[in-house]
Design an enzyme around this catalytic site. Structure first.
Site, PDB file in Angstrom:
ATOM      1  N   HIS A  81       0.806  -1.207   0.000  1.00  0.00           N
ATOM      2  CA  HIS A  81       0.000   0.000   0.000  1.00  0.00           C
ATOM      3  C   HIS A  81       0.846   1.267   0.000  1.00  0.00           C
ATOM      4  O   HIS A  81       0.340   2.348  -0.306  1.00  0.00           O
ATOM      5  CB  HIS A  81      -0.973   0.014   1.188  1.00  0.00           C
ATOM      6  CG  HIS A  81      -0.327   0.253   2.507  1.00  0.00           C
ATOM      7  ND1 HIS A  81       0.059  -0.758   3.355  1.00  0.00           N
ATOM      8  CD2 HIS A  81       0.012   1.411   3.135  1.00  0.00           C
ATOM      9  CE1 HIS A  81       0.588  -0.242   4.446  1.00  0.00           C
ATOM     10  NE2 HIS A  81       0.572   1.068   4.342  1.00  0.00           N
ATOM     11  N   ASP A 124       0.355  -7.665   1.465  1.00  0.00           N
ATOM     12  CA  ASP A 124       0.697  -6.252   1.502  1.00  0.00           C
ATOM     13  C   ASP A 124       2.212  -6.101   1.522  1.00  0.00           C
ATOM     14  O   ASP A 124       2.817  -5.756   2.539  1.00  0.00           O
ATOM     15  CB  ASP A 124       0.048  -5.611   2.738  1.00  0.00           C
ATOM     16  CG  ASP A 124       0.144  -4.092   2.741  1.00  0.00           C
ATOM     17  OD1 ASP A 124       0.524  -3.520   1.706  1.00  0.00           O
ATOM     18  OD2 ASP A 124      -0.155  -3.498   3.793  1.00  0.00           O
ATOM     19  N   SER A 216       4.282   2.204   8.348  1.00  0.00           N
ATOM     20  CA  SER A 216       3.958   1.264   7.284  1.00  0.00           C
ATOM     21  C   SER A 216       5.187   0.844   6.507  1.00  0.00           C
ATOM     22  O   SER A 216       6.032   1.659   6.161  1.00  0.00           O
ATOM     23  CB  SER A 216       2.976   1.887   6.299  1.00  0.00           C
ATOM     24  OG  SER A 216       1.720   1.996   6.872  1.00  0.00           O
TER      25      SER A 216
END
Length: 278
Positions: A81, A124, A216
């Protein structure tokens, strides 16, 4: 940790670094973790040792937005992402510094390879090739680890709970000690339930200290006698309503201290196929 990790999708949870991936020898026995989980990244303390493999993914204006881990001299692993909607010209990377704004090696991205089945809540993971090799030492992939394994989280993400729109990026890399939790512990996510076969639950719910926006793509680590080994890349927060009688918030914050990491170790074959194609 503010230019924080992901783009917030309205229907999905906010998503919130080896000599080569082929060299997946079994790691040495871990050293004693040296203490319990930190009670203070939410909460973490300033980095206390070098992490030459740590990467900051940045805009061309040098604003940090995600973390990553150096796998060899030219490749960084991060979250899908973080880069799925970006072109190489959009991304710069700083490798090996405690400060996302200076030090280490600064490189442009040459190529971005998202996992072909990646999305906001499964697989992811993505790879970014640097435009030039860096001298910093990469990190070796670990093997799958059991519940209870001591871990360390790294990142420049939010240092206090709250919506991603209101938190600042710290100047200095943060670290936080935790452990792998039972998958069912990370059960309240708006972007999708944890996938136990390919994801890891971690964080410190008892102190509400854990990963957050801006972390992230950053690493989940295990200390071994031979050095740090890479277990995961941060994907998304585990989130609960502040009031159990109220519905899940549309834009969750990080107040539970729990997070879901993509288990990078289960993607070793795919990583090797990209980095060292036959």
């Amino acid at each position: 940790m503010r230019s924080l990790r992901l783009t917030l999708a309205a229907s999905a949870l906010l998503w919130l670094g080896l000599t080569g991936p082929a060299a997946l020898a079994a790691p040495a026995e871990p050293d004693p973790p040296g203490g319990g989980a930190s009670t203070m990244v939410i909460g973490g303390e300033d980095a206390t040792e070098p992490y030459p493999f740590m990467a900051s993914l940045q805009t061309t204006a040098n604003e940090h937005f995600c973390g990553g881990s150096l796998l060899d001299a030219e490749w960084v692993v991060t979250a899908w992402h973080c880069v799925a909607d970006k072109q190489p010209a959009d991304v710069r990377l700083r490798i090996g510094s405690h400060h996302h704004a200076d030090g280490g090696s600064l490189r442009d991205a040459q190529r971005i390879v998202p996992h072909p089945e990646g999305n906001w809540n499964h697989f992811d993971i993505a790879l970014v090739k640097l435009d030039q090799p860096v001298p910093e030492a990469p990190i070796a992939l670990d093997t799958r680890q059991a519940t209870g394994t001591p871990t360390r989280l790294l990142g420049w993400g939010c240092t206090a709970p709250g919506p991603n729109t209101g938190c600042e990026t710290p100047d200095v890399l943060k670290q936080l000690d935790s452990a792998i939790r039972e998958p069912s512990t990370c059960r309240h996510v708006t972007g999708g339930a944890i996938q136990p076969a390919s994801e890891v639950c971690t964080g410190n719910p008892e102190t509400e200290a854990g990963p957050c926006f801006g972390d992230s793509g950053g690493p989940l680590l295990r200390r071994t006698a031979g050095g740090w080994r890479l277990i995961g890349a941060f994907s998304r927060v585990e989130s609960l309503p502040q009031d159990p009688d109220k519905p899940q918030p549309q834009f969750p914050d990080c107040h539970t201290g729990l997070g879901i990491y993509t288990d990078v170790t289960v993607h070793a074959e795919w990583i090797d196929s990209v980095i060292s194609p036959a």
